[in-house]
Design a protein around this motif. Structure first.
Motif, PDB file in Angstrom:
ATOM      1  N   THR A 254       0.822  -1.201   0.000  1.00  0.00           N
ATOM      2  CA  THR A 254       0.000   0.000   0.000  1.00  0.00           C
ATOM      3  C   THR A 254       0.860   1.258   0.000  1.00  0.00           C
ATOM      4  OG1 THR A 254      -1.717  -1.179   1.221  1.00  0.00           O
ATOM      5  CG2 THR A 254      -1.824   1.220   1.220  1.00  0.00           C
ATOM      6  N   MET A 255       1.931   1.263   0.812  1.00  0.00           N
ATOM      7  CA  MET A 255       2.813   2.426   0.875  1.00  0.00           C
ATOM      8  C   MET A 255       3.521   2.651  -0.463  1.00  0.00           C
ATOM      9  SD  MET A 255       4.531   2.334   4.673  1.00  0.00           S
ATOM     10  CE  MET A 255       5.231   3.983   4.429  1.00  0.00           C
ATOM     11  N   ILE A 256       3.902   1.560  -1.114  1.00  0.00           N
ATOM     12  CA  ILE A 256       4.604   1.681  -2.396  1.00  0.00           C
ATOM     13  C   ILE A 256       3.669   2.245  -3.471  1.00  0.00           C
ATOM     14  CG2 ILE A 256       5.659   0.357  -4.278  1.00  0.00           C
ATOM     15  CD1 ILE A 256       6.848  -1.475  -2.107  1.00  0.00           C
ATOM     16  N   ILE A 257       2.450   1.736  -3.534  1.00  0.00           N
ATOM     17  CA  ILE A 257       1.529   2.214  -4.558  1.00  0.00           C
ATOM     18  C   ILE A 257       1.117   3.657  -4.281  1.00  0.00           C
ATOM     19  CG2 ILE A 257      -0.630   1.459  -3.492  1.00  0.00           C
ATOM     20  CD1 ILE A 257       0.310   1.187  -7.211  1.00  0.00           C
ATOM     21  N   GLY A 259       3.073   5.832  -2.718  1.00  0.00           N
ATOM     22  CA  GLY A 259       4.265   6.614  -3.027  1.00  0.00           C
ATOM     23  C   GLY A 259       4.476   6.784  -4.516  1.00  0.00           C
ATOM     24  N   TYR A 260       4.075   5.769  -5.294  1.00  0.00           N
ATOM     25  CA  TYR A 260       4.215   5.867  -6.744  1.00  0.00           C
ATOM     26  C   TYR A 260       3.362   7.005  -7.298  1.00  0.00           C
ATOM     27  CZ  TYR A 260       4.094   4.559 -11.678  1.00  0.00           C
ATOM     28  OH  TYR A 260       4.191   4.580 -13.046  1.00  0.00           O
ATOM     29  N   GLY A 261       2.222   7.237  -6.671  1.00  0.00           N
ATOM     30  CA  GLY A 261       1.358   8.328  -7.123  1.00  0.00           C
ATOM     31  C   GLY A 261       1.926   9.701  -6.834  1.00  0.00           C
ATOM     32  N   GLN A 262       2.910   9.749  -5.921  1.00  0.00           N
ATOM     33  CA  GLN A 262       3.555  11.032  -5.580  1.00  0.00           C
ATOM     34  C   GLN A 262       5.039  10.988  -5.937  1.00  0.00           C
ATOM     35  OE1 GLN A 262       1.734  13.496  -4.499  1.00  0.00           O
ATOM     36  NE2 GLN A 262      -0.162  12.344  -4.129  1.00  0.00           N
ATOM     37  N   LEU A 263       5.374  10.233  -6.978  1.00  0.00           N
ATOM     38  CA  LEU A 263       6.779   9.975  -7.308  1.00  0.00           C
ATOM     39  C   LEU A 263       7.563  11.262  -7.549  1.00  0.00           C
ATOM     40  CD1 LEU A 263       8.981   7.902  -7.906  1.00  0.00           C
ATOM     41  CD2 LEU A 263       8.176   7.823 -10.276  1.00  0.00           C
ATOM     42  N   PHE A 264       6.993  12.212  -8.253  1.00  0.00           N
ATOM     43  CA  PHE A 264       7.712  13.438  -8.582  1.00  0.00           C
ATOM     44  C   PHE A 264       7.513  14.523  -7.518  1.00  0.00           C
ATOM     45  CE2 PHE A 264       6.816  11.324 -12.642  1.00  0.00           C
ATOM     46  CZ  PHE A 264       8.115  11.198 -13.119  1.00  0.00           C
ATOM     47  N   ASN A 265       6.407  14.436  -6.816  1.00  0.00           N
ATOM     48  CA  ASN A 265       6.117  15.434  -5.791  1.00  0.00           C
ATOM     49  C   ASN A 265       6.845  15.138  -4.479  1.00  0.00           C
ATOM     50  OD1 ASN A 265       4.850  17.633  -4.525  1.00  0.00           O
ATOM     51  ND2 ASN A 265       3.230  16.305  -3.741  1.00  0.00           N
ATOM     52  N   ALA A 266       6.866  13.859  -4.069  1.00  0.00           N
ATOM     53  CA  ALA A 266       7.506  13.452  -2.807  1.00  0.00           C
ATOM     54  C   ALA A 266       8.112  12.066  -2.992  1.00  0.00           C
ATOM     55  CB  ALA A 266       6.489  13.464  -1.668  1.00  0.00           C
ATOM     56  N   PRO A 267       9.265  11.969  -3.649  1.00  0.00           N
ATOM     57  CA  PRO A 267       9.860  10.658  -3.945  1.00  0.00           C
ATOM     58  C   PRO A 267      10.225   9.848  -2.715  1.00  0.00           C
ATOM     59  CG  PRO A 267      11.401  12.438  -4.448  1.00  0.00           C
ATOM     60  CD  PRO A 267      10.066  13.071  -4.193  1.00  0.00           C
ATOM     61  N   TYR A 268      10.409  10.498  -1.580  1.00  0.00           N
ATOM     62  CA  TYR A 268      10.773   9.765  -0.357  1.00  0.00           C
ATOM     63  C   TYR A 268       9.658   8.820   0.088  1.00  0.00           C
ATOM     64  CZ  TYR A 268       7.888  13.375   1.896  1.00  0.00           C
ATOM     65  OH  TYR A 268       6.864  14.213   2.253  1.00  0.00           O
ATOM     66  N   LEU A 269       8.420   9.096  -0.359  1.00  0.00           N
ATOM     67  CA  LEU A 269       7.307   8.240   0.039  1.00  0.00           C
ATOM     68  C   LEU A 269       7.426   6.837  -0.536  1.00  0.00           C
ATOM     69  CD1 LEU A 269       4.213  10.633  -0.217  1.00  0.00           C
ATOM     70  CD2 LEU A 269       5.413   9.860   1.831  1.00  0.00           C
ATOM     71  N   LEU A 271      10.593   5.691  -1.772  1.00  0.00           N
ATOM     72  CA  LEU A 271      11.954   5.224  -1.501  1.00  0.00           C
ATOM     73  C   LEU A 271      12.045   4.526  -0.146  1.00  0.00           C
ATOM     74  CD1 LEU A 271      14.208   8.150  -2.810  1.00  0.00           C
ATOM     75  CD2 LEU A 271      13.913   5.860  -3.785  1.00  0.00           C
ATOM     76  N   ALA A 272      11.414   5.083   0.883  1.00  0.00           N
ATOM     77  CA  ALA A 272      11.517   4.514   2.232  1.00  0.00           C
ATOM     78  C   ALA A 272      11.009   3.068   2.288  1.00  0.00           C
ATOM     79  CB  ALA A 272      10.783   5.398   3.237  1.00  0.00           C
ATOM     80  N   PRO A 273       9.769   2.779   1.840  1.00  0.00           N
ATOM     81  CA  PRO A 273       9.309   1.382   1.888  1.00  0.00           C
ATOM     82  C   PRO A 273      10.068   0.471   0.932  1.00  0.00           C
ATOM     83  CG  PRO A 273       7.683   2.767   0.788  1.00  0.00           C
ATOM     84  CD  PRO A 273       8.693   3.690   1.387  1.00  0.00           C
ATOM     85  N   ILE A 275      13.275   0.645   0.006  1.00  0.00           N
ATOM     86  CA  ILE A 275      14.589   0.322   0.556  1.00  0.00           C
ATOM     87  C   ILE A 275      14.474  -0.707   1.681  1.00  0.00           C
ATOM     88  CG2 ILE A 275      16.540   1.259   1.865  1.00  0.00           C
ATOM     89  CD1 ILE A 275      16.244   3.840   0.247  1.00  0.00           C
ATOM     90  N   LEU A 276      13.536  -0.479   2.618  1.00  0.00           N
ATOM     91  CA  LEU A 276      13.373  -1.432   3.719  1.00  0.00           C
ATOM     92  C   LEU A 276      12.884  -2.783   3.207  1.00  0.00           C
ATOM     93  CD1 LEU A 276      13.526  -1.971   6.715  1.00  0.00           C
ATOM     94  CD2 LEU A 276      11.189  -1.109   6.954  1.00  0.00           C
ATOM     95  N   PHE A 277      11.996  -2.754   2.225  1.00  0.00           N
ATOM     96  CA  PHE A 277      11.505  -4.004   1.632  1.00  0.00           C
ATOM     97  C   PHE A 277      12.659  -4.789   0.998  1.00  0.00           C
ATOM     98  CE2 PHE A 277       9.871  -6.295  -2.101  1.00  0.00           C
ATOM     99  CZ  PHE A 277       8.907  -7.095  -1.511  1.00  0.00           C
ATOM    100  N   ALA A 278      13.503  -4.104   0.235  1.00  0.00           N
ATOM    101  CA  ALA A 278      14.625  -4.767  -0.431  1.00  0.00           C
ATOM    102  C   ALA A 278      15.616  -5.324   0.586  1.00  0.00           C
ATOM    103  CB  ALA A 278      15.321  -3.782  -1.373  1.00  0.00           C
ATOM    104  N   LEU A 279      15.926  -4.552   1.626  1.00  0.00           N
ATOM    105  CA  LEU A 279      16.867  -5.015   2.647  1.00  0.00           C
ATOM    106  C   LEU A 279      16.314  -6.223   3.398  1.00  0.00           C
ATOM    107  CD1 LEU A 279      18.152  -1.621   4.134  1.00  0.00           C
ATOM    108  CD2 LEU A 279      19.401  -3.200   2.634  1.00  0.00           C
ATOM    109  N   THR A 280      15.024  -6.218   3.671  1.00  0.00           N
ATOM    110  CA  THR A 280      14.398  -7.344   4.366  1.00  0.00           C
ATOM    111  C   THR A 280      14.454  -8.610   3.525  1.00  0.00           C
ATOM    112  OG1 THR A 280      12.915  -5.835   5.536  1.00  0.00           O
ATOM    113  CG2 THR A 280      12.286  -8.148   5.471  1.00  0.00           C
ATOM    114  N   MET A 281      14.098  -8.491   2.257  1.00  0.00           N
ATOM    115  CA  MET A 281      14.149  -9.642   1.362  1.00  0.00           C
ATOM    116  C   MET A 281      15.570 -10.179   1.251  1.00  0.00           C
ATOM    117  SD  MET A 281      11.013 -10.129   0.314  1.00  0.00           S
ATOM    118  CE  MET A 281      11.173 -11.082  -1.191  1.00  0.00           C
ATOM    119  N   LEU A 282      16.535  -9.271   1.127  1.00  0.00           N
ATOM    120  CA  LEU A 282      17.925  -9.676   0.999  1.00  0.00           C
ATOM    121  C   LEU A 282      18.410 -10.388   2.254  1.00  0.00           C
ATOM    122  CD1 LEU A 282      20.311  -9.504  -0.973  1.00  0.00           C
ATOM    123  CD2 LEU A 282      20.963  -7.351   0.132  1.00  0.00           C
TER     124      LEU A 282
END
Length: 303
Positions: A254-257, A259-269, A271-273, A275-282
């Motif tokens: 939900t956070m990723i989708i 954040g995608y809607g605000q990609l250019f307005n607030a990219p941190y929305l 990026l945060a989920p 990055i944590l998602f990728a680190l957790t999977m790894l």
């Protein structure tokens, strides 16, 4: 020379068995520790679990607290380390509760899948014959059906809830574990010590629980360690389709989708989920690799 009593013989065998178990456990630990990425991944996974468990206490705000005076506050804003979203909700708080949701669903789904796989794999491998043929026929049918599509159908039928997502992921992920357990049981039940236990009059439940199952725990543990990140991925994928946990409970998908809607307005929305998602999977994947090395008998000479 005094003959050893039956009690002495049994006690000697128990001591030898315990010594062997401790020795094998130490060798497996050394093999796991030798894989530095797996060891670091295990530490990170422990920290993730602690963060998820303690989320209600360490999160700065409730995950659903709205603050319209702080909409799209950038990271580093006073009181909002990772910023806020389009409703003024604290991103760090929602990230911690999303982690809690993901791990709770992943662990519960894998536990349910393991129980189902144990029941089917043990029955098919130990009983054999028509029982094996019937159970494996059903397993093959499930294997041929796309697990993710099956999960989508189940959530659609059951409705959006934590329980529905757990059931959907579990039902779609037990097949490989059941086939693995069956193969391990077939291999273990012809071992000499199992035959000796059978010759001494041990019942079938005793043979399965005391002789066969302990030898199959290694591969099962490895399969489960790889199943956890797969379950996390499945939960996030369902959330991306709008079939995950019901709002306002946050989830990574939900956070990723959002954040995608605000990609250019607030990219941190986004990026945060991400990055944590990728680190957790790894991290969980590294742990799975380490456990696979630890239980690989071909590595005994390298411990």
């Amino acid at each position: 020379m005094t003959a050893l009593s039956t009690t002495d013989i049994v006690l000697s065998r128990d001591i030898a068995t315990r010594t062997r178990i401790v020795s094998e456990g130490r060798r497996r630990w050394l093999r796991f520790y030798a894989n530095k990425f797996a060891f670091l991944g295990a530490i990170f996974c422990v920290l993730l679990v602690l963060a998820a468990v303690l989320a209600p206490w360490i999160a700065p705000y409730p995950y659903d607290k709205v603050d319209y005076s702080n909409i799209f506050a950038p990271p580093g804003t006073a009181g909002h380390l990772l910023g806020t979203d389009n409703l003024g909700r604290d991103v760090l708080s929602r990230l911690l509760f999303s982690l809690r949701t993901a791990l709770m669903i992943a662990f519960a789904a894998e536990l349910a899948a393991l129980v189902l796989a144990l029941a089917i794999g043990l029955a098919a491998g130990y009983l054999g014959g028509r029982v094996d043929q019937l159970l494996m026929a059903g397993t093959d049918i499930m294997f041929a059906f796309p697990s993710y599509l099956f999960a989508v159908i189940l959530v659609t039928v059951l409705g959006r809830s934590d329980g529905a997502v757990i059931i959907a992921i579990a039902v779609g992920s037990w097949v490989n574990q059941a086939r693995l357990i069956r193969a391990q049981v077939i291999k273990m039940k012809v071992q000499e010590y199992v035959e000796a236990g059978r010759a001494m009059g041990a019942s079938s439940p005793t043979l399965v629980l005391r002789y066969i199952l302990p030898g199959a725990w290694g591969p099962m543990l490895v399969a489960t360690s790889f199943g956890i990140p797969a379950a996390i991925m499945a939960e996030s994928g369902l959330a991306l389709l709008g079939l995950g946990v019901a709002p306002p409970t946050p989830s990574w998908g939900t956070m990723i989708i959002e954040g995608y809607g605000q990609l250019f307005n607030a990219p941190y929305l986004i990026l945060a989920p991400l990055i944590l998602f990728a680190l957790t999977m790894l991290a969980f994947t590294w742990v799975g690799d380490g456990l696979r090395d630890a239980f690989d008998v071909n590595n005994d000479g390298h411990a």
